[in-house]
Motif scaffolding. Structure first.
Motif, mmCIF file in Angstrom:
data_model
loop_
_atom_site.group_PDB
_atom_site.id
_atom_site.type_symbol
_atom_site.label_atom_id
_atom_site.label_comp_id
_atom_site.label_asym_id
_atom_site.label_seq_id
_atom_site.Cartn_x
_atom_site.Cartn_y
_atom_site.Cartn_z
ATOM 1 N N GLU A 260 0.826 -1.198 0.000
ATOM 2 C CA GLU A 260 0.000 0.000 0.000
ATOM 3 C C GLU A 260 0.865 1.255 0.000
ATOM 4 O OE1 GLU A 260 -3.030 2.564 -0.195
ATOM 5 O OE2 GLU A 260 -3.112 0.379 -0.470
ATOM 6 N N ALA A 261 1.974 1.234 0.758
ATOM 7 C CA ALA A 261 2.888 2.383 0.768
ATOM 8 C C ALA A 261 3.468 2.622 -0.622
ATOM 9 C CB ALA A 261 4.000 2.157 1.782
ATOM 10 N N MET A 262 3.805 1.544 -1.340
ATOM 11 C CA MET A 262 4.354 1.710 -2.685
ATOM 12 C C MET A 262 3.299 2.174 -3.679
ATOM 13 S SD MET A 262 7.518 1.383 -2.402
ATOM 14 C CE MET A 262 7.171 2.170 -0.800
ATOM 15 N N ARG A 263 2.055 1.745 -3.489
ATOM 16 C CA ARG A 263 0.994 2.236 -4.356
ATOM 17 C C ARG A 263 0.811 3.749 -4.180
ATOM 18 N NH1 ARG A 263 -1.472 -2.913 -3.497
ATOM 19 N NH2 ARG A 263 -2.446 -2.223 -1.552
ATOM 20 N N ARG A 264 0.876 4.197 -2.915
ATOM 21 C CA ARG A 264 0.772 5.636 -2.654
ATOM 22 C C ARG A 264 1.935 6.393 -3.285
ATOM 23 N NH1 ARG A 264 -0.385 4.037 2.747
ATOM 24 N NH2 ARG A 264 1.767 4.592 3.319
ATOM 25 N N LEU A 265 3.152 5.853 -3.102
ATOM 26 C CA LEU A 265 4.333 6.540 -3.608
ATOM 27 C C LEU A 265 4.323 6.611 -5.134
ATOM 28 C CD1 LEU A 265 7.039 7.894 -3.037
ATOM 29 C CD2 LEU A 265 8.091 5.619 -2.947
ATOM 30 N N GLU A 266 4.011 5.498 -5.777
ATOM 31 C CA GLU A 266 3.981 5.492 -7.248
ATOM 32 C C GLU A 266 2.875 6.403 -7.779
ATOM 33 O OE1 GLU A 266 5.847 1.129 -8.387
ATOM 34 O OE2 GLU A 266 3.709 1.253 -7.917
ATOM 35 N N ALA A 267 1.748 6.479 -7.046
ATOM 36 C CA ALA A 267 0.658 7.364 -7.456
ATOM 37 C C ALA A 267 1.084 8.831 -7.324
ATOM 38 C CB ALA A 267 -0.589 7.087 -6.619
ATOM 39 N N ARG A 268 1.789 9.149 -6.243
ATOM 40 C CA ARG A 268 2.260 10.523 -6.047
ATOM 41 C C ARG A 268 3.251 10.918 -7.128
ATOM 42 N NH1 ARG A 268 2.090 12.452 -0.627
ATOM 43 N NH2 ARG A 268 0.058 11.844 0.259
ATOM 44 N N LEU A 269 4.134 10.000 -7.487
ATOM 45 C CA LEU A 269 5.166 10.306 -8.481
ATOM 46 C C LEU A 269 4.674 10.116 -9.914
ATOM 47 C CD1 LEU A 269 8.216 8.527 -6.774
ATOM 48 C CD2 LEU A 269 7.715 10.979 -6.797
ATOM 49 N N ASP A 270 3.553 9.390 -10.044
ATOM 50 C CA ASP A 270 3.037 9.028 -11.357
ATOM 51 C C ASP A 270 4.080 8.255 -12.161
ATOM 52 O OD1 ASP A 270 1.111 8.840 -13.309
ATOM 53 O OD2 ASP A 270 1.659 10.724 -14.291
#
Length: 300
Positions: free
Chosen positions: A37-47
């Motif tokens: 979930e943390a990586m999903r958030r990070l990848e979403a923030r960075l696109d």
């Protein structure tokens, strides 16, 4: 772009170092789904996609490689800054991560951990038990405990635990009554033996020394296991001959369920060492642990 939580960046570095969500989660004491979930958030923030994930592997994308290259040193600086402030405290706080083999986790650390944590209640100790050789820094640990032959020359090593240990060969009296008692290591080639396999897949070679004579054998196996408990149970049940740390076999030897064979061939070796990299800014929890080990009698 809104600010990115430092915890998510730290989680990214942990996963990137060990190339495994499960291993990183175990190291950090969280679930693999929490890191996902943390990586999903990070990848979403960075696109951007940072990892290529399959059922068998986790690898960094080009974007992930570039982020790790810039981020890992920055997080190290953050940790060093926190440690610098931490050193001003009367009692240090923080997290100490150790990677140790199973024998150490079971017999060496227990009498050390409790008094250490009572002396330093602000420190959280994480212990990962792993018999494989590990690059402690790359895997995110502060230090490791290993035996002399596994130490890297560029590490500082401090004795911890018993200074001499022994490998003994033993079997149940019922097995010896049926199959005979070996008198020389070469006799083991005619016996049923219980072998230990490391997580790497390597099967433990049995080494013997008496005076100037040295013998190295891999005897025929009736059982090959990665579990010391399975091996001990099989030996007590009379399945075959086992060779392992004396500490593992002590209850069976004390009760008479197991009997030492070839006592003049018992292998004695130096005890374990706490090891860590040589660096000026040692994390404060690690410095406290090193000083605690040096000042107390577990190194005798």
């Amino acid at each position: 772009m809104s600010s990115i939580p430092l915890a998510d960046l730290d989680a990214f570095v942990a996963i990137a170092r060990v190339k495994s969500f499960r291993a990183a989660a175990k190291l950090r004491g969280v679930s693999a789904s929490t890191l996902s979930e943390a990586m999903r958030r990070l990848e979403a923030r960075l696109d951007l996609r940072l990892f290529n994930r399959t059922t068998r592997s986790v690898t960094l994308t080009d974007a992930g490689e570039r982020l790790l290259e810039r981020l890992a040193p920055a997080l190290s600086e953050v940790e060093a800054a926190i440690d610098g402030v931490n050193s001003l405290r009367d009692r240090p706080v923080g997290r100490l991560r150790l990677n140790v083999p199973g024998i150490v986790a079971r017999f060496v650390l227990p009498p050390i951990v409790t008094p250490f944590l009572k002396a330093y209640p602000g420190i959280t100790l994480e212990v990962a038990s792993n018999d494989a050789l590990v690059d402690v820094l790359a895997a995110g640990f502060d230090a490791g405990i290993r035996y002399e032959e596994a130490l890297h020359q560029d590490m500082i090593a401090v004795p911890i635990g018993p200074r001499r240990q022994r490998f003994v060969v033993a079997a149940a009296p019922s097995y010896l009554a049926e199959h005979g008692v070996p008198e020389h290591p070469r006799d083991l080639m005619q016996h049923r033996c219980i072998l230990h396999r490391f997580a790497s897949g390597r099967v433990l070679t049995w080494l013997f020394e008496r005076g100037e004579e040295r013998v190295s054998i891999t005897p025929p196996a009736c059982l090959i296991s990665e579990s010391n408990e399975v091996e001990q149970h099989a030996a007590v049940a009379g399945l075959g001959i086992v060779c392992t740390f004396e500490e593992f076999l002590a209850p069976g030897l004390a009760s008479g369920a197991l009997q030492v064979v070839m006592p003049d061939w018992i292998q004695t070796f130096s005890g374990p060492f706490l090891y860590y990299p040589s660096r000026t800014l040692m994390p404060v929890p690690l410095r406290a642990f090193v000083d605690f080990v040096k000042a107390n009698p577990w190194v005798e």
